[in-house]
Enzyme design. Structure first.
Site, mmCIF file in Angstrom:
data_model
loop_
_atom_site.group_PDB
_atom_site.id
_atom_site.type_symbol
_atom_site.label_atom_id
_atom_site.label_comp_id
_atom_site.label_asym_id
_atom_site.label_seq_id
_atom_site.Cartn_x
_atom_site.Cartn_y
_atom_site.Cartn_z
ATOM 1 N N HIS A 1 0.785 -1.293 0.007
ATOM 2 C CA HIS A 1 -0.007 -0.069 -0.139
ATOM 3 C C HIS A 1 0.869 1.216 -0.110
ATOM 4 O O HIS A 1 1.620 1.564 1.019
ATOM 5 C CB HIS A 1 -0.940 0.026 1.152
ATOM 6 C CG HIS A 1 -1.864 -1.091 1.544
ATOM 7 N ND1 HIS A 1 -3.279 -1.367 1.013
ATOM 8 C CD2 HIS A 1 -1.595 -2.421 1.639
ATOM 9 C CE1 HIS A 1 -3.617 -2.343 1.258
ATOM 10 N NE2 HIS A 1 -2.734 -3.202 1.666
ATOM 11 N N PHE A 2 0.928 1.905 -1.150
ATOM 12 C CA PHE A 2 1.854 3.003 -1.389
ATOM 13 C C PHE A 2 1.401 4.318 -1.082
ATOM 14 O O PHE A 2 1.982 5.410 -1.422
ATOM 15 C CB PHE A 2 2.795 2.840 -2.544
ATOM 16 C CG PHE A 2 4.059 1.921 -2.412
ATOM 17 C CD1 PHE A 2 4.394 1.426 -1.220
ATOM 18 C CD2 PHE A 2 4.557 1.516 -3.677
ATOM 19 C CE1 PHE A 2 5.353 0.635 -1.219
ATOM 20 C CE2 PHE A 2 5.595 0.787 -3.508
ATOM 21 C CZ PHE A 2 6.280 0.237 -2.435
ATOM 22 N N ARG A 3 -0.233 4.265 -0.872
ATOM 23 C CA ARG A 3 -0.977 5.350 -0.496
ATOM 24 C C ARG A 3 -1.298 6.409 -1.292
ATOM 25 O O ARG A 3 -1.635 7.651 -0.822
ATOM 26 C CB ARG A 3 -0.440 5.990 0.868
ATOM 27 C CG ARG A 3 -0.156 4.829 2.019
ATOM 28 C CD ARG A 3 -1.337 4.310 2.353
ATOM 29 N NE ARG A 3 -1.320 3.454 3.581
ATOM 30 C CZ ARG A 3 -1.995 2.540 3.962
ATOM 31 N NH1 ARG A 3 -3.148 2.351 3.253
ATOM 32 N NH2 ARG A 3 -1.775 2.153 5.256
ATOM 33 N N ASN B 1 -6.939 0.586 -2.640
ATOM 34 C CA ASN B 1 -7.799 1.128 -1.481
ATOM 35 C C ASN B 1 -6.940 2.457 -1.343
ATOM 36 O O ASN B 1 -6.679 2.790 0.132
ATOM 37 C CB ASN B 1 -8.044 0.385 0.009
ATOM 38 C CG ASN B 1 -6.873 -0.307 0.464
ATOM 39 O OD1 ASN B 1 -5.840 -0.646 -0.322
ATOM 40 N ND2 ASN B 1 -6.653 -0.271 1.788
ATOM 41 N N HIS C 1 -8.740 -10.387 0.926
ATOM 42 C CA HIS C 1 -8.447 -10.176 2.576
ATOM 43 C C HIS C 1 -9.438 -10.932 3.226
ATOM 44 O O HIS C 1 -10.704 -10.339 2.810
ATOM 45 C CB HIS C 1 -8.445 -8.707 2.902
ATOM 46 C CG HIS C 1 -8.221 -8.301 4.083
ATOM 47 N ND1 HIS C 1 -7.325 -7.614 4.512
ATOM 48 C CD2 HIS C 1 -8.704 -8.819 5.369
ATOM 49 C CE1 HIS C 1 -7.447 -7.342 6.003
ATOM 50 N NE2 HIS C 1 -8.337 -8.183 6.409
ATOM 51 N N HIS D 1 -2.438 -13.002 3.171
ATOM 52 C CA HIS D 1 -1.722 -12.694 4.571
ATOM 53 C C HIS D 1 -2.402 -13.661 5.531
ATOM 54 O O HIS D 1 -3.363 -13.165 6.496
ATOM 55 C CB HIS D 1 -1.828 -11.322 5.273
ATOM 56 C CG HIS D 1 -3.212 -10.593 4.796
ATOM 57 N ND1 HIS D 1 -4.308 -10.991 4.882
ATOM 58 C CD2 HIS D 1 -3.184 -9.381 4.204
ATOM 59 C CE1 HIS D 1 -5.117 -10.044 4.590
ATOM 60 N NE2 HIS D 1 -4.603 -9.022 4.186
ATOM 61 N N ASP E 1 2.601 -6.692 2.709
ATOM 62 C CA ASP E 1 1.471 -5.986 3.302
ATOM 63 C C ASP E 1 1.882 -4.453 3.813
ATOM 64 O O ASP E 1 1.404 -3.983 4.759
ATOM 65 C CB ASP E 1 0.545 -6.569 4.143
ATOM 66 C CG ASP E 1 -0.839 -5.962 4.279
ATOM 67 O OD1 ASP E 1 -1.085 -5.214 3.152
ATOM 68 O OD2 ASP E 1 -1.558 -6.345 5.403
ATOM 69 N N HIS F 1 1.193 4.134 8.269
ATOM 70 C CA HIS F 1 0.471 5.374 8.836
ATOM 71 C C HIS F 1 1.531 6.313 9.546
ATOM 72 O O HIS F 1 2.658 5.733 9.983
ATOM 73 C CB HIS F 1 -0.640 4.924 9.878
ATOM 74 C CG HIS F 1 -1.500 3.836 9.002
ATOM 75 N ND1 HIS F 1 -2.435 4.175 8.260
ATOM 76 C CD2 HIS F 1 -1.529 2.446 9.207
ATOM 77 C CE1 HIS F 1 -3.295 3.107 7.741
ATOM 78 N NE2 HIS F 1 -2.752 2.211 8.413
#
Length: 445
Positions: A62-64, A94, A178, A236, A310, A314
């Site tokens: 997740h590189f946002r 996401n 997931h 995962h 994964d 944050h």
């Protein structure tokens, strides 16, 4: 483009370790042989005493970007990945906006083309109402489809069973899931909120996101895949019980249903919550030491097929909130491979098996074209490892934009010395060459 000749390397490839030279030119591996002669145009690298492995392929990060770039960006995440020996990544949908239309998917590819230091692809996101967009996915240019069957953001929870069945029947690409049962989690959360309010002690996280929640969802997904003949990859795994849903006695290329384990579920256990707190709050939750040990066992006996990170950063401010407000996830791409090499030093896993599960198998499972192996004609995504060079993780050597790591203070015995991406030396012992020659992954489907 520079031509490189790597001499005297201990090459780890396809379950073998052997000493040889590797000639890199024009972005590809030109020769793998002993005693290759040095030419004037070759940049010579003496790799005596070091392992040379294919670049790792991380099938879940997740590189946002877009929309959450205060946590991470494609640029910062890919730099950290390359420093950690990960040369290709598959990023999750996401973000903000969520990647649930073909137009938004191509916008993310355009972002990565400008800023990524590692090879890239993106998973398309499924929802309860975008089946028509899912059917448009091009199998040759898109890594796969991601479904949240629990713990989603925005509207990405797919909880309509008929929709889910239709997606399984009609997805043109491998489906990654997931798996946590949302109803079970909600019931457990209310029990603990009634006792503790919003500030639930973090040690109850694996009780809330329980073995029951994981197994119920995973088993349903596996059953649905078998009913619909869908190609399913379960992300995962976190419990010993789930590992028994998967086959170990057939080759990877014959499996309809495959699975993955992440580094944090192999490293930490619920005994670490008192020290690490919400820094190791992940979904699915880190569970018992027995679960951790059984996950490693399942990885080694081929019930689990792939290693991943994964990576889901944050900020510290976000992670420092009370339990119900602190988001789940943490940064991992820079330290995943060094952590796995600690298991190698401890005699828990062979380096050949690390390469199999973190390099070869993701390439095979997702049909990645000409990557994941040290073979003549393949892309020169390569990593030199020094397994006799201890270092300690500190804020001074972190590359994550979020500025922290659950591994801070941990000493590793192995370092990533050099990382090549498409034949260019991008990372060299904590220094970067500012060369963006990453490529969009292609899939041989």
């Amino acid at each position: 483009m520079m031509a490189y000749l790597i001499k005297n390397a201990q090459i780890v490839n396809e379950q073998n370790i052997f000493t040889a030279d590797v000639l890199i030119d024009n972005g590809s591996i030109q020769r793998v042989d002993s005693n290759i002669n040095v030419e004037k145009n070759h940049q010579l690298i003496d790799a005596k005493g070091q392992f040379l492995i294919p670049g790792a392929i991380d099938d879940q990060v997740h590189f946002r970007e877009p929309g959450l770039t205060h946590k991470e960006t494609i640029k910062t995440g890919s730099l950290a990945a390359v420093a950690g020996g990960i040369t290709s990544f598959m990023e999750m949908p996401n973000t903000n906006p969520q990647t649930v239309t073909q137009e938004l998917l191509e916008e993310k590819f355009a972002m990565a083309a400008k800023s990524s230091y590692a090879n890239y692809s993106f998973k398309f996101g499924g929802t309860n109402n975008n089946l028509d967009e899912i059917k448009k996915i091009n199998p040759k240019t898109t890594a796969g489809l991601k479904l949240f069957l629990g713990s989603s953001t925005g509207n990405m929870l797919v909880d309509d069973w008929q929709v889910l069945e239709d997606i399984f029947k009609h997805s043109p690409v491998i489906i990654s899931t997931h798996c946590e049962d949302e109803d079970t989690i909600k019931r457990n959360t209310e029990i603990y909120k009634a006792k503790y309010g919003e500030d639930i002690p973090i040690k109850y996280h694996p009780k809330i996101r329980s073995e029951e929640a994981c197994y119920l969802s995973s088993s349903r997904a596996v059953e649905l895949a078998k009913q619909t003949d869908a190609r399913l990859h379960v992300f995962h795994l976190s419990t010993a019980k789930e590992t028994h849903l998967f086959d170990s006695d057939i080759p990877l290329d014959q499996k309809q249903v495959t699975s993955e384990v992440c580094i944090h579920h192999l490293w930490f256990s619920d005994e670490d919550y008192d020290e690490k707190g919400t820094h190791i709050k992940w979904n699915p939750a880190i569970k018992t030491a027995q679960d951790r040990d059984e996950l490693l066992k399942a990885l080694l006996d081929n019930r689990i097929d792939v290693l991943a990170t994964d990576h889901a950063p944050h900020t510290l401010e976000e992670k420092s909130q009370v339990y119900t407000q602190a988001p789940s996830g943490g940064p991992l791409v820079q330290h995943a491979l060094p952590a796995l090499l600690e298991f190698y030093h401890q005699g828990k896993i062979r380096i050949e098996d690390i390469v199999q599960k973190f390099c070869h198998n993701p390439a095979l499972l997702f049909d990645v074209d000409k990557r994941g192996f040290i073979r003549e004609g393949y892309k020169a995504d390569l990593v030199l490892l020094n397994t006799k060079k201890p270092w300690t993780i500190s804020k001074d050597n972190l590359l994550y934009k979020c500025g922290w790591s659950p591994f801070e203070g941990t000493s590793f015995q192995s370092q990533i010395e050099k990382t090549f991406v498409n034949g260019e030396l991008i990372y060299d012992n904590f220094k970067f060459n500012d060369i963006k020659n990453a490529e969009r992954l292609e899939f041989d489907r």
